[in-house]
Motif scaffolding. Structure first.
Motif, PDB file in Angstrom:
ATOM      1  N   ALA A   1      56.840  38.374  59.261  1.00 38.58           N
ATOM      2  CA  ALA A   1      56.476  37.152  58.536  1.00 38.58           C
ATOM      3  C   ALA A   1      56.227  37.476  57.070  1.00 38.58           C
ATOM      4  CB  ALA A   1      55.243  36.517  59.169  1.00 38.58           C
ATOM      5  N   GLY A   2      57.033  38.353  56.516  1.00 36.27           N
ATOM      6  CA  GLY A   2      56.895  38.745  55.113  1.00 36.27           C
ATOM      7  C   GLY A   2      57.056  40.246  54.959  1.00 36.27           C
ATOM      8  N   ARG A   3      57.295  40.671  53.710  1.00 41.76           N
ATOM      9  CA  ARG A   3      57.559  42.095  53.446  1.00 41.76           C
ATOM     10  C   ARG A   3      56.377  42.997  53.751  1.00 41.76           C
ATOM     11  NH1 ARG A   3      59.517  43.052  47.688  1.00 41.76           N
ATOM     12  NH2 ARG A   3      58.321  44.946  47.648  1.00 41.76           N
ATOM     13  N   VAL A   4      55.201  42.614  53.320  1.00 46.19           N
ATOM     14  CA  VAL A   4      54.009  43.440  53.549  1.00 46.19           C
ATOM     15  C   VAL A   4      53.699  43.513  55.044  1.00 46.19           C
ATOM     16  CG1 VAL A   4      51.520  43.629  53.142  1.00 46.19           C
ATOM     17  CG2 VAL A   4      53.056  43.040  51.257  1.00 46.19           C
ATOM     18  N   LYS A   5      53.800  42.378  55.719  1.00 42.98           N
ATOM     19  CA  LYS A   5      53.535  42.372  57.164  1.00 42.98           C
ATOM     20  C   LYS A   5      54.570  43.210  57.902  1.00 42.98           C
ATOM     21  CE  LYS A   5      50.787  38.265  57.124  1.00 42.98           C
ATOM     22  NZ  LYS A   5      50.557  36.912  57.566  1.00 42.98           N
ATOM     23  N   GLY A   6      55.807  43.191  57.424  1.00 41.88           N
ATOM     24  CA  GLY A   6      56.842  44.029  58.018  1.00 41.88           C
ATOM     25  C   GLY A   6      56.513  45.507  57.866  1.00 41.88           C
ATOM     26  N   TRP A   7      56.038  45.875  56.698  1.00 45.41           N
ATOM     27  CA  TRP A   7      55.644  47.269  56.466  1.00 45.41           C
ATOM     28  C   TRP A   7      54.506  47.654  57.399  1.00 45.41           C
ATOM     29  CZ3 TRP A   7      51.131  49.644  55.034  1.00 45.41           C
ATOM     30  CH2 TRP A   7      51.248  51.002  54.737  1.00 45.41           C
ATOM     31  N   LEU A   8      53.517  46.770  57.545  1.00 39.96           N
ATOM     32  CA  LEU A   8      52.378  47.050  58.432  1.00 39.96           C
ATOM     33  C   LEU A   8      52.831  47.163  59.890  1.00 39.96           C
ATOM     34  CD1 LEU A   8      49.711  44.687  56.850  1.00 39.96           C
ATOM     35  CD2 LEU A   8      49.641  47.200  56.889  1.00 39.96           C
ATOM     36  N   MET A   9      53.751  46.288  60.280  1.00 39.83           N
ATOM     37  CA  MET A   9      54.268  46.343  61.652  1.00 39.83           C
ATOM     38  C   MET A   9      54.972  47.665  61.915  1.00 39.83           C
ATOM     39  SD  MET A   9      55.668  42.434  61.929  1.00 39.83           S
ATOM     40  CE  MET A   9      56.552  42.652  63.463  1.00 39.83           C
ATOM     41  N   LYS A  10      55.789  48.109  60.963  1.00 42.83           N
ATOM     42  CA  LYS A  10      56.500  49.386  61.131  1.00 42.83           C
ATOM     43  C   LYS A  10      55.529  50.559  61.125  1.00 42.83           C
ATOM     44  CE  LYS A  10      60.877  48.055  59.014  1.00 42.83           C
ATOM     45  NZ  LYS A  10      61.747  48.252  57.853  1.00 42.83           N
ATOM     46  N   ALA A  11      54.552  50.511  60.224  1.00 41.36           N
ATOM     47  CA  ALA A  11      53.632  51.643  60.057  1.00 41.36           C
ATOM     48  C   ALA A  11      52.653  51.776  61.217  1.00 41.36           C
ATOM     49  CB  ALA A  11      52.866  51.493  58.739  1.00 41.36           C
ATOM     50  N   PHE A  12      52.233  50.657  61.790  1.00 33.27           N
ATOM     51  CA  PHE A  12      51.173  50.731  62.795  1.00 33.27           C
ATOM     52  C   PHE A  12      51.581  50.174  64.164  1.00 33.27           C
ATOM     53  CE2 PHE A  12      49.109  50.493  58.632  1.00 33.27           C
ATOM     54  CZ  PHE A  12      48.415  51.687  58.655  1.00 33.27           C
ATOM     55  N   GLY A  13      52.140  48.996  64.205  1.00 28.51           N
ATOM     56  CA  GLY A  13      52.430  48.343  65.485  1.00 28.51           C
ATOM     57  C   GLY A  13      53.587  48.938  66.257  1.00 28.51           C
ATOM     58  N   ALA A  14      54.610  49.399  65.565  1.00 29.54           N
ATOM     59  CA  ALA A  14      55.816  49.898  66.238  1.00 29.54           C
ATOM     60  C   ALA A  14      55.500  51.062  67.173  1.00 29.54           C
ATOM     61  CB  ALA A  14      56.872  50.295  65.210  1.00 29.54           C
ATOM     62  N   LYS A  15      54.617  51.941  66.763  1.00 29.48           N
ATOM     63  CA  LYS A  15      54.255  53.095  67.582  1.00 29.48           C
ATOM     64  C   LYS A  15      53.580  52.643  68.884  1.00 29.48           C
ATOM     65  CE  LYS A  15      51.208  55.580  65.683  1.00 29.48           C
ATOM     66  NZ  LYS A  15      50.353  56.474  64.920  1.00 29.48           N
ATOM     67  N   ASP A  16      52.695  51.639  68.795  1.00 29.75           N
ATOM     68  CA  ASP A  16      52.012  51.134  69.983  1.00 29.75           C
ATOM     69  C   ASP A  16      52.984  50.429  70.927  1.00 29.75           C
ATOM     70  OD1 ASP A  16      49.584  52.115  69.056  1.00 29.75           O
ATOM     71  OD2 ASP A  16      49.006  50.215  68.121  1.00 29.75           O
ATOM     72  N   VAL A  17      53.907  49.653  70.356  1.00 32.85           N
ATOM     73  CA  VAL A  17      54.899  48.953  71.178  1.00 32.85           C
ATOM     74  C   VAL A  17      55.786  49.972  71.886  1.00 32.85           C
ATOM     75  CG1 VAL A  17      56.915  47.431  71.116  1.00 32.85           C
ATOM     76  CG2 VAL A  17      54.866  46.829  69.809  1.00 32.85           C
ATOM     77  N   ALA A  18      56.258  50.980  71.163  1.00 32.53           N
ATOM     78  CA  ALA A  18      57.118  52.007  71.762  1.00 32.53           C
ATOM     79  C   ALA A  18      56.392  52.735  72.897  1.00 32.53           C
ATOM     80  CB  ALA A  18      57.579  53.000  70.693  1.00 32.53           C
ATOM     81  N   LYS A  19      55.128  53.061  72.694  1.00 34.31           N
ATOM     82  CA  LYS A  19      54.367  53.769  73.726  1.00 34.31           C
ATOM     83  C   LYS A  19      54.208  52.895  74.975  1.00 34.31           C
ATOM     84  CE  LYS A  19      50.246  56.326  74.692  1.00 34.31           C
ATOM     85  NZ  LYS A  19      48.838  56.455  74.540  1.00 34.31           N
ATOM     86  N   ALA A  20      53.924  51.606  74.782  1.00 35.13           N
ATOM     87  CA  ALA A  20      53.783  50.705  75.926  1.00 35.13           C
ATOM     88  C   ALA A  20      55.116  50.560  76.667  1.00 35.13           C
ATOM     89  CB  ALA A  20      53.265  49.343  75.464  1.00 35.13           C
ATOM     90  N   MET A  21      56.213  50.537  75.931  1.00 33.22           N
ATOM     91  CA  MET A  21      57.530  50.454  76.564  1.00 33.22           C
ATOM     92  C   MET A  21      57.797  51.718  77.380  1.00 33.22           C
ATOM     93  SD  MET A  21      59.526  48.728  73.344  1.00 33.22           S
ATOM     94  CE  MET A  21      61.177  48.549  74.012  1.00 33.22           C
ATOM     95  N   GLU A  22      57.464  52.879  76.845  1.00 33.84           N
ATOM     96  CA  GLU A  22      57.657  54.134  77.565  1.00 33.84           C
ATOM     97  C   GLU A  22      56.810  54.176  78.830  1.00 33.84           C
ATOM     98  OE1 GLU A  22      56.826  56.936  74.455  1.00 33.84           O
ATOM     99  OE2 GLU A  22      58.691  56.434  73.392  1.00 33.84           O
ATOM    100  N   THR A  23      55.569  53.691  78.747  1.00 32.14           N
ATOM    101  CA  THR A  23      54.696  53.618  79.921  1.00 32.14           C
ATOM    102  C   THR A  23      55.301  52.685  80.968  1.00 32.14           C
ATOM    103  OG1 THR A  23      52.722  54.074  78.598  1.00 32.14           O
ATOM    104  CG2 THR A  23      52.377  52.956  80.715  1.00 32.14           C
ATOM    105  N   SER A  24      55.822  51.557  80.520  1.00 29.61           N
ATOM    106  CA  SER A  24      56.443  50.591  81.438  1.00 29.61           C
ATOM    107  C   SER A  24      57.623  51.217  82.169  1.00 29.61           C
ATOM    108  CB  SER A  24      56.905  49.355  80.661  1.00 29.61           C
ATOM    109  OG  SER A  24      55.815  48.703  80.046  1.00 29.61           O
ATOM    110  N   LEU A  25      58.472  51.905  81.448  1.00 27.41           N
ATOM    111  CA  LEU A  25      59.634  52.558  82.067  1.00 27.41           C
ATOM    112  C   LEU A  25      59.200  53.649  83.040  1.00 27.41           C
ATOM    113  CD1 LEU A  25      61.994  52.688  78.987  1.00 27.41           C
ATOM    114  CD2 LEU A  25      62.365  51.365  81.092  1.00 27.41           C
ATOM    115  N   ALA A  26      58.159  54.387  82.682  1.00 29.56           N
ATOM    116  CA  ALA A  26      57.662  55.429  83.585  1.00 29.56           C
ATOM    117  C   ALA A  26      57.140  54.812  84.877  1.00 29.56           C
ATOM    118  CB  ALA A  26      56.567  56.237  82.893  1.00 29.56           C
ATOM    119  N   ARG A  27      56.469  53.683  84.775  1.00 31.76           N
ATOM    120  CA  ARG A  27      55.978  53.004  85.973  1.00 31.76           C
ATOM    121  C   ARG A  27      57.140  52.534  86.847  1.00 31.76           C
ATOM    122  NH1 ARG A  27      51.273  49.093  83.439  1.00 31.76           N
ATOM    123  NH2 ARG A  27      49.774  50.744  82.923  1.00 31.76           N
ATOM    124  N   LEU A  28      58.180  51.989  86.222  1.00 30.77           N
ATOM    125  CA  LEU A  28      59.340  51.561  86.992  1.00 30.77           C
ATOM    126  C   LEU A  28      60.035  52.750  87.642  1.00 30.77           C
ATOM    127  CD1 LEU A  28      61.196  48.847  84.870  1.00 30.77           C
ATOM    128  CD2 LEU A  28      60.227  48.569  87.156  1.00 30.77           C
TER     129      LEU A  28
END
Length: 157
Positions: A123-150
């Protein structure tokens, strides 16, 4: 130019596509494998257009995401978009202009290839930077956990 943050994780599951599909397509079963979900309630519909609310946690706080199923191809593809997001009972800060999550299945020798794909338009350039810097790592980890559970569970039951 629309910028999209895409996070993709893939794994092999030693089970037939139909068994994997039975688990990932049933919203109520999401807490069994989907790391983002503690509980999912179906509010309306079935398959394409289904409306549901996913309850979980984000950053240690209670989170709710209202979702609409936007793709439903049995044995192959399930996708939803976030309609509304709440954090701690209040509207969540708007970091993404849009969020889509996809579960893609393909038959493989001896099992199923499962690809999880998160697509977010900031929702904007700064928010995109924040999402990449902080949120992406958490999303990737949750996805990896989900795949491991499956991958680690017997899906035929």
């Amino acid at each position: 130019m629309v910028v999209v943050i895409e996070i993709v994780r893939q794994a092999h599951v030693d089970a037939p596509v139909d068994d994997v599909w039975a688990k990932v397509s049933d919203a109520v079963r999401a807490p069994e494998w989907f790391a983002f979900a503690e509980r999912v309630e179906v509010r309306a519909g079935d398959g394409l257009g289904q409306l549901r609310t996913q309850h979980g946690r984000w950053g240690g706080k209670p989170a709710e995401v209202d979702q609409e199923v936007i793709a439903f191809e049995p044995g192959r593809l399930l996708a939803w978009r976030h309609v509304e997001e709440r954090l701690n009972g209040k509207p969540a800060p708007k970091f993404a202009a849009s969020t889509e999550f996809r579960i893609e299945l393909a038959q493989e020798d001896g099992g199923t290839s499962v690809t999880l794909r998160s697509l977010q338009e900031p929702a904007g350039r700064v928010k995109g930077w924040l999402m990449k810097a902080f949120g992406a790592k958490d999303v990737a980890k949750a996805m990896e956990t989900s795949l491991a559970r499956l991958s680690g569970e017997e899906l035929g039951q």
